[in-house]
Enzyme design. Structure first.
Site, PDB file in Angstrom:
ATOM      1  N   HIS A 142      -1.885   8.290   6.188  1.00 47.47           N
ATOM      2  CA  HIS A 142      -2.253   7.018   5.560  1.00 47.47           C
ATOM      3  C   HIS A 142      -3.681   6.684   5.980  1.00 47.47           C
ATOM      4  CE1 HIS A 142      -1.459   3.312   3.456  1.00 47.47           C
ATOM      5  NE2 HIS A 142      -1.666   2.566   4.530  1.00 47.47           N
ATOM      6  N   HIS A 155      -9.517   2.942   0.550  1.00 49.03           N
ATOM      7  CA  HIS A 155      -8.107   2.572   0.418  1.00 49.03           C
ATOM      8  C   HIS A 155      -7.854   1.958  -0.955  1.00 49.03           C
ATOM      9  CE1 HIS A 155      -4.156   1.306   1.103  1.00 49.03           C
ATOM     10  NE2 HIS A 155      -4.281   0.636   2.231  1.00 49.03           N
ATOM     11  N   CYS A 200       0.809  -1.228   0.000  1.00 48.29           N
ATOM     12  CA  CYS A 200       0.000   0.000   0.000  1.00 48.29           C
ATOM     13  C   CYS A 200       0.837   1.271   0.000  1.00 48.29           C
ATOM     14  CB  CYS A 200      -0.949  -0.014   1.190  1.00 48.29           C
ATOM     15  SG  CYS A 200      -2.062  -1.437   1.149  1.00 48.29           S
TER      16      CYS A 200
END
Length: 449
Positions: free
Chosen positions: A324, A359, A190
């Protein structure tokens, strides 16, 4: 070694964004505090096989594409038709959905940059674009027909390799634009999106390239979605718009989403000399690994070292920290406390773009980097939607003997966590992204003033 005097400018950006037909619409929706997360009809078809059914997904129609279904099986896209005539059929034949988004984002970025044909096709123009995983939608059908159905290997067509290889986005962009410089992909879970931009930044900073197309992608695929659903780490139990809720006490997982963020980078003095519109200037990039042997659990020490690498002399303090902020229970807590540890309790705000679109995995870092550029442009801080209630008690790990971070509960930092977009003078933004395996990336980007 860095070449003295070389700086890196961002001169173009583009991509693919849920529920948005353009970058301008993406910009508008974000700063109007809208959520781009919705119920996913495809996930709903599988009833109790899937726990979570919300996503920031993107359909073919929304990107001006039409799938050409293969006769061998239902709903297998053998290739695509670009209904808007942007990409030649030959380039479409070697691309999966995410690769097409990458090519469209690259076209948009290069056009915004104002690069000439000779500049694009130069040996000094590179491509650094990657995704979080392989072309799972393509591979699933090829494997099924060979192993389960006993069909010949050629039944899935001649493009299984080029449509599913890890390097497919960069390869397709380079073939479309005919670049002659570096062409590679970095996959780091990620942190992929920001990591590819960071590597491109270094190529220019170190004098190896003058220009680069960079970013990350994650194409819509239920095959990817179910892997995370199987880990039971996706959000459930909320309405779509309320499902992604970074830092909120009731968060229970992230929203698995899809998208692409592509930027055009150029050596600063070259961009300045030709009168380019400089969207932002990259001040610094740093990445590291936790080094604690844990594949999934976030490391406060690893994030401490990340901040020290990003701000070795405590200079270049950001006005906003683009977090994040996935909405995972421990990840959000450790991240917020590591930011407070590095920057203190005042003088900045945090923004969690995943609260608005979920996400995007391999595309997360680059799409969120674009949100940072939009914050610089609009002089507004994007919100942390749904961060309604922060924990008033200490986190469990804060009560251990080995904890050496802030000793206040998350609720003590409520003033740093806006729930709505608001205007503020923003000169510099820090961007953070992390990934499985303990990989961490951080970038500082500033206005050109």
């Amino acid at each position: 070694m860095q070449v003295a005097g070389r700086k890196v400018a961002v001169v173009g950006m583009g991509g693919a964004f849920p529920t948005c037909s353009s970058l301008d619409q993406f910009d508008q929706k974000l700063f109007n505090n809208q959520s781009l997360v919705r119920e996913w009809d495809l996930a709903l078809q599988y009833n109790k096989q899937i726990r979570s059914t919300v996503s920031g997904f993107i359909t073919e129609e929304e990107m001006g594409l039409e799938a050409v279904w293969a006769p061998i099986t239902e709903k297998y896209p053998e290739t695509y038709i670009d209904t808007l005539g942007r990409i030649p059929d030959g380039n479409l034949s070697t691309a999966d959905m995410g690769s097409i988004w990458a090519m469209l984002g690259a076209q948009e970025s290069a056009k915004m940059a104002g690069w000439t044909k000779s500049e694009i096709e130069s040996e000094q123009t590179g491509v650094v674009v990657g995704s979080g995983g392989a072309g799972n939608q393509i591979l699933r059908v090829a494997w099924h027909y060979f192993f389960q159905m006993g069909k010949k290997a050629r039944i899935a067509g001649a493009h299984t390799v080029d449509r599913s290889m890890s390097y497919r986005e960069a390869a397709n962009i380079s073939c479309l634009l005919k670049t002659k410089g570096v062409c590679e992909s970095i996959t780091s879970a990620c942190a992929t999106g920001l990591g590819n931009i960071g590597h491109a930044y270094r190529l220019i900073k170190f004098g190896l390239q003058d220009r680069a197309i960079a970013g990350g992608v994650e194409g819509t695929a239920l095959e990817t979605f179910i892997g995370f659903d199987g880990m039971m780490i996706l959000s459930k139990g909320f309405s779509p718009a309320e499902s992604s809720r970074p830092f909120d006490m009731n968060r229970n997982g992230f929203v698995c989403s899809f998208g692409a963020g592509i930027v055009a980078l150029e050596e600063y003095e070259m961009a300045k000399a030709r009168g380019a519109n400089i969207i932002g200037v990259i001040d610094e990039y740093f990445n590291n690994s936790d080094g604690d042997g844990d594949m999934f659990y976030p490391s406060f020490a690893g994030q401490q070292r990340l901040w020290k690498g990003l701000m070795p002399d405590k200079g270049l303090r950001p006005d906003v920290v683009k977090m994040h902020g996935t909405s995972t229970p421990v990840g959000d807590s450790v991240e917020l406390l590591s930011v407070v540890d590095a920057l203190g309790e005042e003088g900045y705000h945090i923004s969690a773009p995943k609260s608005q679109f979920g996400h995007m995995l391999g595309g997360a870092g680059s799409v969120e980097f674009i949100t940072a550029l939009l914050m610089l442009k609009n002089q507004q801080v994007l919100p942390c939607l749904n961060s309604e209630t922060l924990n008033t008690e200490l986190e469990g790990f804060q009560k251990t003997d080995i904890w050496n971070g802030p000793d206040k509960p998350l609720a003590a930092y409520r003033h740093l966590v806006p729930q709505k977009a608001f205007a503020k003078e923003i000169n510099r933004i820090a961007c953070l992204n992390y990934g499985f395996g303990g990989t961490n990336s951080a970038m500082m980007v500033s206005r050109d003033i």
